[in-house]
Design an enzyme around this catalytic site. Structure first.
Site: not given
Ligand code: PGA
Length: 257
Positions: A9-11, A104, A106, A174, A180, A212, A233-234
């Site tokens: 997930n590149w956001k 998600h 967010e 999640e 994050g 994470s 994500g990251g």
């Molecule tokens: P993260 O994000 O790996 O940076 O914690 C995961 C996500 O939000 O899908």
């Protein structure tokens, strides 16, 4: 060899140029190490503006067709119309997407999406053969109050309200406090919640862990029996780290336990 979903997930990161560079690098790595593609479902979720470029980066490697997939990070609950700034599931499908992230944290916390609203979009996407990756997870306060499973059950029930065959959906667990923050859930905590999800939804539904995930914890997390891979994500933003996560898990599979 365990089947693993390696979802990135590149956001709101990576514009078209970097997206194309990333996927051409990924294509090169996977063509030179074809064993990496065995039993792994790769899917990247760029911003909607970068999906076409990401697809283009892989277009010169026909052998990877059907091995690396793409998706969008959200869609509107309508297919077209006067919704300025929104993206349509039908158009994502036309572009070449096979998956969509829905619910998600967010989207839920920054944009106020409710579980009912997420459920409407889950049904809409399924009707277009766009596979929903339904995200569920508790906040730190909810966890500390012992409400984790209650929250997960509510998000699952409403998110899947219109779904007849839950095996057509992927669930991503999640925990909000792990996203994050660099602080992943312990493998036993993640396994306990993912087990609960499989028991609620069905054993055939793939359940991913997100929050994470990185090279140093991938082997431990992905080896849990109820965890079918990661929503990353990251650590999915750099191709070496994204592939490094898979390599770390695969090399641990060969070690005696
Ligand atoms: P993260 O994000 O790996 O940076 O914690 C995961 C996500 O939000 O899908």
């Amino acid at each position: 060899m365990k089947k693993i979903y390696l979802f990135g997930n590149w956001k709101m990161n990576h514009g078209p140029k970097i997206a194309k560079y990333f996927t051409s690098m990924l294509g090169q790595i996977l063509s030179e190490n074809s064993s990496l593609t065995q039993e792994t479902v790769f899917c990247l979720f760029p911003t909607a503006l970068s999906v076409a470029a990401a697809l283009e980066g892989l277009s010169e490697i026909p052998a990877l067709k059907g091995k690396v997939f793409f998706g969008v990070q959200n869609v509107n609950d309508h297919l077209s119309g006067a919704f300025t700034g929104e993206n349509s599931a039908e158009m994502a499908k036309e572009l070449g997407c096979d998956y969509v992230i829905l619910g998600h944290s967010e989207r839920r916390h920054i944009f106020g999406e409710t579980s009912e609203f997420v459920g409407i979009k889950v049904s809409l996407c399924l009707s277009l053969q766009l596979v929903p990756v339904l995200c569920v997870g508790e906040t730190l306060t909810e966890r500390e109050k012992g409400q984790t499973l209650v929250v997960i059950d509510e998000q699952l029930q409403k998110g899947l309200a219109g779904v007849k065959s839950p095996e057509q959906v992927i669930i991503a667990y999640e925990p909000v406090w792990a996203i994050g923050t660099g602080r992943a859930a312990t493998s036993s905590d993640a396994e306990a919640v993912c087990r609960h999800i499989k028991e609620a939804v069905g054993e055939k539904t793939p359940v991913l862990y997100g929050g994470s995930v990185k090279i140093s914890n991938a082997a431990e997390l992905f080896s849990q029996p109820s965890i079918d891979g990661g929503l990353i994500g990251g650590a999915s933003l750099k191709v070496d780290e994204y592939i490094g996560i898979l390599k770390a898990f695969r090399s641990s599979e060969n070690l005696p336990r």
